[in-house]
Motif scaffolding. Structure first.
Motif, short mmCIF file in Angstrom:
data_model
loop_
_atom_site.label_atom_id
_atom_site.label_comp_id
_atom_site.label_asym_id
_atom_site.label_seq_id
_atom_site.Cartn_x
_atom_site.Cartn_y
_atom_site.Cartn_z
N LYS A 171 37.86 26.18 32.98
CA LYS A 171 38.94 27.07 32.59
C LYS A 171 39.05 28.25 33.54
O LYS A 171 40.15 28.62 33.99
CB LYS A 171 38.72 27.57 31.17
CG LYS A 171 39.76 28.56 30.68
CD LYS A 171 39.44 29.02 29.26
CE LYS A 171 40.43 30.08 28.81
NZ LYS A 171 40.11 30.57 27.43
N THR A 178 42.23 29.19 35.95
CA THR A 178 43.04 30.32 35.50
C THR A 178 42.72 31.64 36.20
O THR A 178 43.55 32.54 36.22
CB THR A 178 42.88 30.52 33.98
OG1 THR A 178 41.49 30.74 33.68
CG2 THR A 178 43.37 29.30 33.24
N VAL A 221 51.22 28.94 37.36
CA VAL A 221 51.19 28.09 36.17
C VAL A 221 51.62 26.67 36.50
O VAL A 221 51.02 25.69 36.04
CB VAL A 221 52.10 28.69 35.08
CG1 VAL A 221 52.20 27.74 33.90
CG2 VAL A 221 51.56 30.04 34.61
N SER A 271 45.54 28.93 27.19
CA SER A 271 45.33 30.25 27.79
C SER A 271 46.46 30.61 28.74
O SER A 271 46.68 31.81 29.01
CB SER A 271 44.00 30.28 28.54
OG SER A 271 44.03 29.39 29.66
N LEU A 272 47.19 29.62 29.23
CA LEU A 272 48.31 29.87 30.12
C LEU A 272 49.62 30.06 29.36
O LEU A 272 50.67 30.26 29.97
CB LEU A 272 48.46 28.72 31.12
CG LEU A 272 47.31 28.57 32.13
CD1 LEU A 272 47.50 27.32 32.97
CD2 LEU A 272 47.21 29.80 33.03
#
Length: 214
Positions: free
Chosen positions: A89, A93, A99, A136-137
């Motif tokens: 992750k 990120t 994205v 989380s995005l």
């Protein structure tokens, strides 16, 4: 004439879900009952031997799916305890990736592994990693679920495994050769690719109907 029973099953299951008459789990059971009734009507009854073989195959398939799900849950717990999922992750990120780049990476991973694995195994192993990353995005979980299922279905018709192609061959028997089935895949793959593009451009396509359910 041959596909009318399929549409009846879809209508009963989706109609019942959309109308709020039963849950997804209940829809599966009702769909199985409707399919069984149509099989009895079409074949004017079912021989005990055929019914026994059908039930035996159902038990084997269900046991396999539950074994995959249990393995996936254990794998997810292992990832959580080991910190691997957090590292992946952070890798996706925290490095300033756009994205759409992360979405492209996830898409390519699913397409590659989808060629080599069946859908339940692929989802059980991958979702503990990809789901937290996409959430989380800021992606909608329902949208991501639809997107991943389309990716898994592309893998299900893509060589070298292409499990759905063998299912079609088993159902068609001698009416068509396996090589012809594989050669006829491209319109379906192109349609799925277009569907993925539309889901990215218009994400509300994946959430409108479920959000309007009772």
């Amino acid at each position: 004439r041959l596909i009318i029973p399929l549409f009846i099953v879809i209508l009963v299951m989706i109609g019942g879900l959309y109308g709020g008459y039963f849950t997804p789990t209940e829809a599966g059971g009702i769909g199985a009952v409707v399919t069984f009734i149509m099989a009895v009507i079409r074949n004017r009854g079912l021989k005990p031997r055929i019914l026994f073989q059908t039930l035996l195959e159902t038990v084997n398939l269900t046991a396999m799916i539950f074994a995959i799900i249990i393995g996936g849950l254990l794998f997810a717990r292992f990832l959580a305890l080991s910190g691997v999922s957090d590292e992946i992750k952070s890798l996706l990120t925290d490095n300033g990736l756009e994205v759409w780049v992360v979405l492209l990476i996830v898409t390519v991973i699913y397409l590659i592994f989808g060629m080599l694995m069946d859908a339940p195994s692929l989802l059980a192993i991958s979702l503990p990693i990809t789901h937290p990353v996409m959430m989380s995005l800021g992606f909608d979980p329902l949208w991501f679920g639809v997107y991943v299922i389309v990716l898994a279905e592309i893998g299900a018709i893509t060589p070298p495994v292409g499990m759905n192609c063998f299912v079609v061959k088993g159902a068609a028997g001698d009416l068509v050769r396996l090589e012809e089935i594989f050669r006829g895949l491209w319109p379906f793959i192109a349609t799925c690719a277009l569907m993925l593009l539309l889901l990215v451009l218009f994400p509300q396509m994946a959430t409108y109907l479920p959000m309007s359910m009772r």
